[in-house]
Design a protein around this motif. Structure first.
Motif, PDB file in Angstrom:
ATOM      1  N   ALA A 196      -3.155  14.188  -4.316  1.00  0.00           N
ATOM      2  CA  ALA A 196      -1.996  13.083  -4.363  1.00  0.00           C
ATOM      3  C   ALA A 196      -1.368  13.063  -5.346  1.00  0.00           C
ATOM      4  O   ALA A 196       0.193  12.907  -5.264  1.00  0.00           O
ATOM      5  CB  ALA A 196      -3.318  11.499  -4.722  1.00  0.00           C
ATOM      6  N   VAL A 221       2.837  12.820  -5.218  1.00  0.00           N
ATOM      7  CA  VAL A 221       3.101  11.763  -5.765  1.00  0.00           C
ATOM      8  C   VAL A 221       4.646  12.219  -6.845  1.00  0.00           C
ATOM      9  O   VAL A 221       5.493  11.340  -6.740  1.00  0.00           O
ATOM     10  CB  VAL A 221       2.300  11.143  -6.867  1.00  0.00           C
ATOM     11  N   ALA A 252       3.795   3.322   1.446  1.00  0.00           N
ATOM     12  CA  ALA A 252       4.460   1.639   0.908  1.00  0.00           C
ATOM     13  C   ALA A 252       3.788   0.947   2.462  1.00  0.00           C
ATOM     14  O   ALA A 252       3.619  -0.013   2.122  1.00  0.00           O
ATOM     15  CB  ALA A 252       5.638   1.696   0.677  1.00  0.00           C
ATOM     16  N   PHE A 305       0.441   0.222   3.160  1.00  0.00           N
ATOM     17  CA  PHE A 305       0.132  -0.833   2.154  1.00  0.00           C
ATOM     18  C   PHE A 305       0.407  -1.962   2.252  1.00  0.00           C
ATOM     19  O   PHE A 305       0.105  -3.315   0.967  1.00  0.00           O
ATOM     20  CB  PHE A 305      -0.208   0.133   0.346  1.00  0.00           C
ATOM     21  N   MET A 320     -11.154   8.202  -1.340  1.00  0.00           N
ATOM     22  CA  MET A 320     -10.111   9.003  -2.302  1.00  0.00           C
ATOM     23  C   MET A 320      -8.382   8.853  -1.324  1.00  0.00           C
ATOM     24  O   MET A 320      -6.807   8.080  -1.813  1.00  0.00           O
ATOM     25  CB  MET A 320     -11.163  10.606  -2.059  1.00  0.00           C
ATOM     26  N   ILE A 343      -6.670   5.343  -2.249  1.00  0.00           N
ATOM     27  CA  ILE A 343      -6.194   5.645  -3.838  1.00  0.00           C
ATOM     28  C   ILE A 343      -5.369   6.628  -3.790  1.00  0.00           C
ATOM     29  O   ILE A 343      -4.036   5.530  -4.805  1.00  0.00           O
ATOM     30  CB  ILE A 343      -7.667   6.419  -4.669  1.00  0.00           C
ATOM     31  N   ALA A 344      -5.108   7.190  -2.369  1.00  0.00           N
ATOM     32  CA  ALA A 344      -3.525   7.976  -2.251  1.00  0.00           C
ATOM     33  C   ALA A 344      -2.818   7.668  -2.188  1.00  0.00           C
ATOM     34  O   ALA A 344      -1.965   7.139  -2.665  1.00  0.00           O
ATOM     35  CB  ALA A 344      -3.957   9.813  -1.871  1.00  0.00           C
ATOM     36  N   VAL A 345      -2.751   6.488  -0.936  1.00  0.00           N
ATOM     37  CA  VAL A 345      -1.604   6.111  -0.454  1.00  0.00           C
ATOM     38  C   VAL A 345      -1.767   5.046  -1.603  1.00  0.00           C
ATOM     39  O   VAL A 345      -0.345   4.905  -1.408  1.00  0.00           O
ATOM     40  CB  VAL A 345      -2.378   5.636   0.491  1.00  0.00           C
ATOM     41  N   ALA A 346      -2.738   4.115  -2.373  1.00  0.00           N
ATOM     42  CA  ALA A 346      -1.791   3.264  -3.240  1.00  0.00           C
ATOM     43  C   ALA A 346      -1.153   3.628  -4.567  1.00  0.00           C
ATOM     44  O   ALA A 346      -0.420   3.115  -4.834  1.00  0.00           O
ATOM     45  CB  ALA A 346      -3.408   2.279  -3.879  1.00  0.00           C
ATOM     46  N   LEU A 347      -1.367   5.188  -4.765  1.00  0.00           N
ATOM     47  CA  LEU A 347      -0.350   5.749  -5.885  1.00  0.00           C
ATOM     48  C   LEU A 347       0.589   6.144  -5.308  1.00  0.00           C
ATOM     49  O   LEU A 347       1.474   5.801  -5.959  1.00  0.00           O
ATOM     50  CB  LEU A 347      -1.750   7.273  -6.317  1.00  0.00           C
ATOM     51  N   LEU A 348       0.968   6.420  -3.767  1.00  0.00           N
ATOM     52  CA  LEU A 348       2.571   6.476  -3.257  1.00  0.00           C
ATOM     53  C   LEU A 348       3.020   5.493  -3.398  1.00  0.00           C
ATOM     54  O   LEU A 348       4.297   5.586  -3.878  1.00  0.00           O
ATOM     55  CB  LEU A 348       1.872   7.269  -1.744  1.00  0.00           C
ATOM     56  N   ALA A 349       2.563   4.427  -2.797  1.00  0.00           N
ATOM     57  CA  ALA A 349       3.553   3.117  -2.740  1.00  0.00           C
ATOM     58  C   ALA A 349       3.788   2.597  -4.745  1.00  0.00           C
ATOM     59  O   ALA A 349       4.794   2.259  -4.440  1.00  0.00           O
ATOM     60  CB  ALA A 349       2.801   2.257  -1.717  1.00  0.00           C
ATOM     61  N   LEU A 350       2.929   3.111  -5.593  1.00  0.00           N
ATOM     62  CA  LEU A 350       3.352   2.392  -6.590  1.00  0.00           C
ATOM     63  C   LEU A 350       4.243   3.185  -7.042  1.00  0.00           C
ATOM     64  O   LEU A 350       4.885   2.852  -8.067  1.00  0.00           O
ATOM     65  CB  LEU A 350       1.600   2.748  -7.960  1.00  0.00           C
ATOM     66  N   PHE A 351       4.419   5.043  -6.644  1.00  0.00           N
ATOM     67  CA  PHE A 351       5.705   5.813  -6.944  1.00  0.00           C
ATOM     68  C   PHE A 351       6.676   5.070  -6.771  1.00  0.00           C
ATOM     69  O   PHE A 351       7.305   6.439  -6.828  1.00  0.00           O
ATOM     70  CB  PHE A 351       4.604   7.248  -7.557  1.00  0.00           C
TER      71      PHE A 351
END
Lengths: 350, 195, 100, 617
Positions: free
Chosen positions: B17, B21, B189, B192, C84, C87-95
């Motif tokens: 991840a 990122v 995105a 999500f 996991m 969380i990874a998808v959330a992190l990608l979306a957040l960044f």
């Protein structure tokens, strides 16, 4: 058991009394989030009070229920405990009930969040705040000399009744820009551009601001002031800032100080003069500032001389950090320091 | 062992991840375009075959054929070492092309992720050789094939982590590196549900 | 550890393993081939992701014989997987909204 | 001979320092955890008192800024990682095998290894105090501040490596308890018949093994940044983002606070039935709520980052998940209250602390919900309101719960009762001191006192409240002293406790206290959640087994302590390597080899030493 009961009630009353006394004495604090002076903090306060009321009501209700249960079901000889295992209806009830209570505080939150995302009024004043290790730099893009930037430090001057949007940058570590009475805090993160919620101050005055994210040894002494002026005063302040100081008449301490200031011009700048150093804070119109050294000392002559002489006696600076050197160890003698102080104090608008 | 693997899923998941990122954020220095796909696909194939060898070793042991078990155990360890060889070669290749963990973000995330994976493979190889020698002095036999089975689980886990790394990081990453940054991000995105 | 022992009986024989391994090899080949074909990037990315997922699941279910063991092990492995991935998808979306 | 895989002969003596260092008996390891946790509790307490003395008066120059920053950093790190977690581990170690009717944990030597790694990691981090490099970056060390550029000494290295070492130890303990609880329960004890404390341990174990990897990786990144100057969080120009540290830390951080509070919830859920003489209300709901909390715990982490400008969508999402997690917590509190309903409550000290736990934790939960709202959080973040919230939940919650557990199980551990009057004084003093200390902090937060400041100006109006807080802190200290007196007095001449002083219902009360090292003479079969209260309780205590046919217990082994020591020394080598490379490298290499050799020694060593077994049969 009775003794136990007698003990509990007096303690609770004493605790409540102390609480009230403390609350009353605290209202005088200049950073009191419960007396807002801008539309932003006002909107926050409504939700703040709503949430506090909800929390304390639920809190006292549950506490009271617990005390009642304890008193009612004390071990009485001969009364065996009822062997109850569970009751699904009750379980469902107290799973749904909190969800409703949470909706009461949840929905206003979502509206408030949506509110922050709206774009501000057309005549919004754009300001940029940059966090440095242990002081704040404020830049007014486009309001400086011939379209350049107007740069000042540690005292944000803004017009009353006008939307202000502050864009936040950081030059080294994470800081956080917070003026409790005007706007909620947002972090200043190096490498990111954060935008503060637009706010609109109600009345002129001097408001306290504080860096709210631990940013190193002197984090506690990294404060600033927000000076809200009427729009007329604001524009006169901006013009005076750009115009630069009138040359001090020869022979006075200020004159000698302006020459002595050459040693400082490497780091500090005063718009309209030869000094253009951008490493340290900008010192234009220094005389008009209410505080010095990032909002921790009042701008008196004695404080100024002490500060110029030896910064490290006032602010804890770890050695090796990029900060103002100490001057009273021989580089400048008393007289020169007094002159520079006089010169700085002479930098006023008239 | 499954509990350990569950925890390791989180371990490598976070590493991957972080790499995703930080994709496209490196300002200077070589990024995905440095990845050499043909060689890494061969090393992936080698690791797949080592998984096969592992399973054959286990079934050999369970059926009591010590000779077969030992052969495949050694084969797994050797294939693993070949994979490590490829990794070393790839790291050396990158180094003289100027990509080290210090040069840029891509270097840091990519090399440390594959580094941690390589270390896991190395530990696996050490474990396999210990099992291999243990078959001789009677510590490992048909009775306690569970020991080898646990090692097998670990080895297959290391293999599937590489499958994910190869698929997501190498292929998707190297596939016309630049314009995919937004797409992968937007895909995430969209999933999500964030605008 | 009793129930581990009797699950040994129904372990697939070596023949099945070899076929699985060949399939995995073939999938890797297809992946690399897809990589070199110049199709529109969107399809290729999804093909690659799906293929690696397929390989992943095959190894987990066959080589690690997750299918044969009782599903508590599956829970022990897939629960963190779900956590996991989310969380990874959330992190990608957040960044996504890094404003440089 | 095969049994001896190391140079030294395997120690079999059951007494003496050497026995304690090589013990694999879960009860002894529990005592070791408990004593170490209490020692660090005193250390953390003193750090807190130094802070309170400094903040008692405005602009005081008693303590320098650097020292104050180091105090609050180490107070946070010590209390979280070296007090509440090991205290939880002490209860897990002692009680879980007894409560599920097992003789020991699944991997006894791994259990010892976890303890020694924790101890060495904690000592390693605190050793920095003597090198006057006490970490001063805050217990969650936000990114750019921890990089080489902004820290002068290598204090942060001690912090990072110390946490890494302790993290490995804790994760190992997590695996141990997952396997123990899933596989080693007494016949008849299905998952839904386990005591609630064992359920909470299982959930905590899962939380540990799934939450610690993100922390390990964040710390590994930081180690690479500081030692081999990669740029994960450092070189902003090159595209790295300090927010990544915050994300990774809090992905671990929030499950971590559930790791801290669930053991206390488990203790209270097992103490309440005993003192209300009735079964716990809604057993399955409490267990289910615990599982829901565990899963949701991974979805709320960014409520620590509302003010970092993640954007309205993220703030809304995490605000919602944070509010959602309040529902299962609420369900638990309601279930505890319903347990009180209809009971015949006796107010022994464990019960007082349990009631204190419920009330204070509930208040803490409510003050927490207040800043789940992003709007309010923008005013409360990084102020003393947050400090008040997490002390209400951690001190009011975890410490009260742990005290309740100590008073409840002390008789089982030592065979002696703790004195009730002293216990009550300890409770009331701690309750009053606690409220005096942390209630005013709510108000300090509201009037804008920021967190982590070593001093404040005269005209801020904080002084009066800070004086109350400091006074309260000293009352807490006083109550802890009374606790020490109570323990010392009762260890020396406390009256004997007997097997089941509280007539409790769970399995651990069916055996003698202190229990024999093999726990259960015959492994009981269990029919309900409250085996000892059933009329047809078949758990009759057979007399202690004669020596010769005691079940064979795993023998002490010195490998765990050696492996733990070598791992910590490798970390130490890294620090030395910074100073002078060759010395550091030799330490790393030698300790690494020692570690490898020790692992092989450990693996090849049989559980029961032949010499031991032959003596008995």
């Amino acid at each position: 058991m009775a003794r136990f009961l007698k003990l509990r009630t007096p303690i609770l009353t004493v605790a409540l009394m102390a609480l009230l006394l403390a609350v009353l004495s605290a209202c005088a604090s200049p950073q009191n989030t419960f007396d807002p002076k801008s539309d932003a903090t006002d909107s926050i306060l409504t939700i703040y009070i709503l949430v506090t009321v909800v929390a304390s009501v639920v809190g006292f209700a549950v506490l009271a229920a617990m005390v009642w249960l304890i008193i009612k079901f004390r071990a009485k000889p001969g009364v065996p405990a009822k062997q109850i295992h569970g009751n699904t209806k009750l379980e469902i009830a107290w799973t749904i009930a909190p969800i409703f209570i949470l909706l009461i505080i949840g929905i206003p939150t979502m509206y408030w969040i949506a509110g922050t995302a709206e774009d501000p009024a057309p005549n919004v004043l754009e300001v940029e705040a940059t966090g440095h290790q242990w002081w704040f730099e404020f830049t007014y893009p486009g309001m400086g000399l011939d379209g350049g930037d107007l740069i000042t430090a540690n005292e944000l001057v803004i017009p009353v009744g006008r939307d202000i949007r502050v864009t936040l940058y950081s030059d080294d570590v994470v800081h956080s820009f917070w003026v409790p009475q005007l706007v909620g805090k947002t972090d200043m993160i190096p490498g990111r551009t954060n935008v503060l919620q637009t706010f609109n101050a109600y009345e002129p005055g001097l408001y306290y601001g504080q860096c709210a994210e631990f940013c190193g040894t002197a984090h506690a002494l990294m404060r600033f002031r927000v000076n809200v002026k009427t729009s007329a005063d604001f524009s006169t302040w901006a013009d005076a800032h750009n115009a630069g100081p009138a040359a001090p008449e020869p022979g006075t301490a200020a004159a000698r100080g302006s020459l002595g200031f050459a040693t400082c011009s490497g780091c500090h700048a005063i718009s309209g003069t030869a000094a253009q150093g951008r490493i340290g804070p900008d010192l234009s119109l220094f005389g008009e500032r209410s505080t010095i050294a990032a909002g921790i000392l009042d701008n008196t002559d004695a404080n100024l001389k002490a500060w110029i002489g030896d910064v490290r006696s006032i602010k804890p600076i770890p050695e090796g950090a990029r900060f103002m050197p100490t001057f009273n160890d021989g580089t400048l003698d008393e007289g020169q320091i007094a002159d520079i102080a006089a010169y700085l104090n002479s930098l006023t608008a008239e | 062992m499954w509990a350990f693997l569950g925890s390791d899923v989180l371990f490598f998941g976070t590493l991957i991840a972080t790499h995703l990122v930080y994709r496209g954020q490196s300002v200077s220095g070589p990024t995905e375009n440095i990845l050499d796909i043909p060689i890494t696909s061969i090393s992936t194939f080698v690791l797949l075959m080592s998984s096969l060898a592992m399973v054959l070793a286990l079934s050999g042991l369970q059926r009591g054929k010590m000779g077969e078990a030992r052969f495949w155990l050694a084969a797994t360890a050797l294939l693993g070492s070949v994979f490590i060889g490829f990794q070393m070669y790839e790291f050396a290749e990158f180094a003289n092309e100027g990509l080290t963990p210090r040069t840029n973000l891509f270097g840091s995330t990519f090399l440390i992720m594959t580094g941690f994976h390589g270390t896991h493979v190395a530990i696996g190889i050490l474990w396999l050789w210990s099992l291999f020698f243990a078959t001789f002095n009677g510590k490992i036999h048909q009775g306690n094939s569970l020991e080898v089975e646990i090692a097998g689980l670990y080895w297959h886990f290391v293999d599937i982590v590489w499958i994910v790394i190869f698929g997501v990081v190498y292929l998707v990453g190297a596939y016309g590196a630049e314009e995919h940054v937004e797409e992968a991000g937007h895909a995430a995105a969209a999933i999500f549900g964030i605008g | 550890m009793a129930h581990i022992a009797e699950s040994h009986a129904n372990h697939p024989g070596p023949r099945l393993y070899i076929t699985i391994a060949l399939i995995l090899g073939a999938l890797t080949g297809i992946e690399v081939a897809a990589f070199f074909l110049e199709m529109s990037s969107w399809i290729v990315v999804w093909i690659l992701l799906l293929l690696s997922l397929a390989k992943f699941l095959m190894v987990v279910f066959f080589f690690m014989h997750l299918r044969m063991d009782d599903n508590r092990f599956a829970l022990l492995f897939f629960a963190p997987m779900i956590v996991m991935v989310s969380i990874a998808v959330a992190l990608l979306a957040l960044f996504q909204n890094i404003t440089r | 001979m095969a049994a001896n895989t190391g140079i030294l002969r395997r120690p079999l003596a059951p007494v003496g320092i050497w026995a304690w260092m090589t013990t694999v008996d879960h009860k002894r390891i529990a005592v070791l955890y408990g004593v170490t946790a209490f020692f660090f509790f005193l250390l953390g307490g003193m750090e807190a008192l130094v802070m309170r003395v400094q903040l008692a008066s405005a602009e005081s120059t008693l303590v320098s800024a650097a020292t104050f920053n180091a105090m609050f950093t180490m107070h946070g790190t010590t209390m979280v990682f070296m007090v509440v977690m090991p205290a939880g581990a002490a209860f897990f170690n002692f009680l879980v095998p007894l409560m599920i009717g097992a003789r020991d944990v699944a991997f006894p030597r791994l259990n010892a290894f976890s303890y020694w790694l924790f101890l060495f990691g904690a000592l390693f981090m605190n050793f920095s105090f003597f090198m006057n490099a006490f970490p001063d970056i805050g217990w969650f060390g936000y990114a750019p501040l921890t990089s080489n550029e902004f820290t002068i000494s290598n204090a942060t290295d001690y912090w990072v490596l110390g946490l890494l070492v302790m993290g490995v130890g804790t994760t190992a303990a997590g695996f141990n308890f997952v396997v123990t609880i899933l596989n080693m329960r007494a016949p008849g004890m299905t998952l839904m018949r386990m005591p609630v404390f064992v359920w909470m341990t299982l959930i905590v174990a899962f939380l540990i093994i799934f939450a610690f990897p993100p922390l390990t990786i964040a710390l590994a990144f930081l180690t690479f940044d500081r030692f081999f100057d990669t740029n994960f969080f450092v070189d902003i120009g090159a595209g790295s983002d300090p927010l990544l540290w915050q994300h990774l830390f809090w992905i671990f951080g929030h499950p971590e606070v559930y790791i801290l509070i669930l053991p206390a919830m488990g203790i209270v859920s097992d103490v309440l039935p005993t003192f209300t003489r009735k079964p716990l209300f809604g057993y399955s709901m409490i267990v289910f709520a615990g599982v829901v909390i565990a899963f949701l715990g991974f979805g709320v982490w960014a409520h620590h980052m509302f003010t970092t400008g993640l954007g309205p969508w993220a703030n809304a999402a995490f605000s919602a998940t944070t509010m959602a997690i309040a529902v299962p917590t609420g369900v638990k509190i309601f279930n505890w209250l319903a347990t009180l309903y209809g009971g015949s409550i006796t107010f022994k000290t464990p019960m007082l602390f349990a009631l204190g736990f419920i009330s204070m934790f509930m208040l803490g939960g409510l003050s927490g919900i207040m800043h789940a709202v992003t709007a309010v959080d923008s005013q409360q973040q990084d102020t003393y309101f947050i400090v008040a919230h997490f002390h209400y939940v951690l001190f009011g919650g975890a410490i009260f719960g742990i005290n309740s557990g100590i008073y409840y199980w002390f008789p089982k551990i030592t065979g002696k009762m703790l004195s009730e009057p002293l216990g009550k004084v300890h409770f009331w003093l701690m309750l009053i001191g606690f409220n005096l200390t942390f209630m005013p902090m709510h108000i300090l937060g509201v009037i804008g006192m920021p967190r982590r400041i070593y001093t404040y100006a005269e005209d801020m109006g904080f002084e009066f409240l800070n004086q109350i807080v400091s006074a309260g802190a000293f009352i807490i200290a006083l109550s802890v002293i009374i606790f020490i007196i109570n323990v010392v007095r009762s260890v020396r001449q406390g009256e004997p406790a007997g097997d089941n002083p509280w007539e409790a219902a769970t399995l651990e009360w069916s055996i003698s206290s202190p229990p024999h090292h093999y726990n259960f003479a015959v492994v009981p079969t269990v029919r309900s959640q409250y085996p000892l209260w059933d009329e047809n309780a078949n758990v009759v205590l057979p007399p202690a087994l004669p020596a010769h046919d005691e079940p064979v217990m795993p023998d002490p082994s010195y490998w765990p302590i050696v492996v733990a020591f070598s791992i910590t020394m490798v970390a130490g080598g890294l620090i030395i390597w910074q100073g002078h490379a060759i010395a550091g490298l030799t330490v790393i290499a030698s300790m690494g080899l020692l570690g490898m050799r020790a692992i092989y020694g450990w693996v090849l060593e049989p559980m029961e030493d032949e010499a031991h077994v032959s003596v008995h049969h």
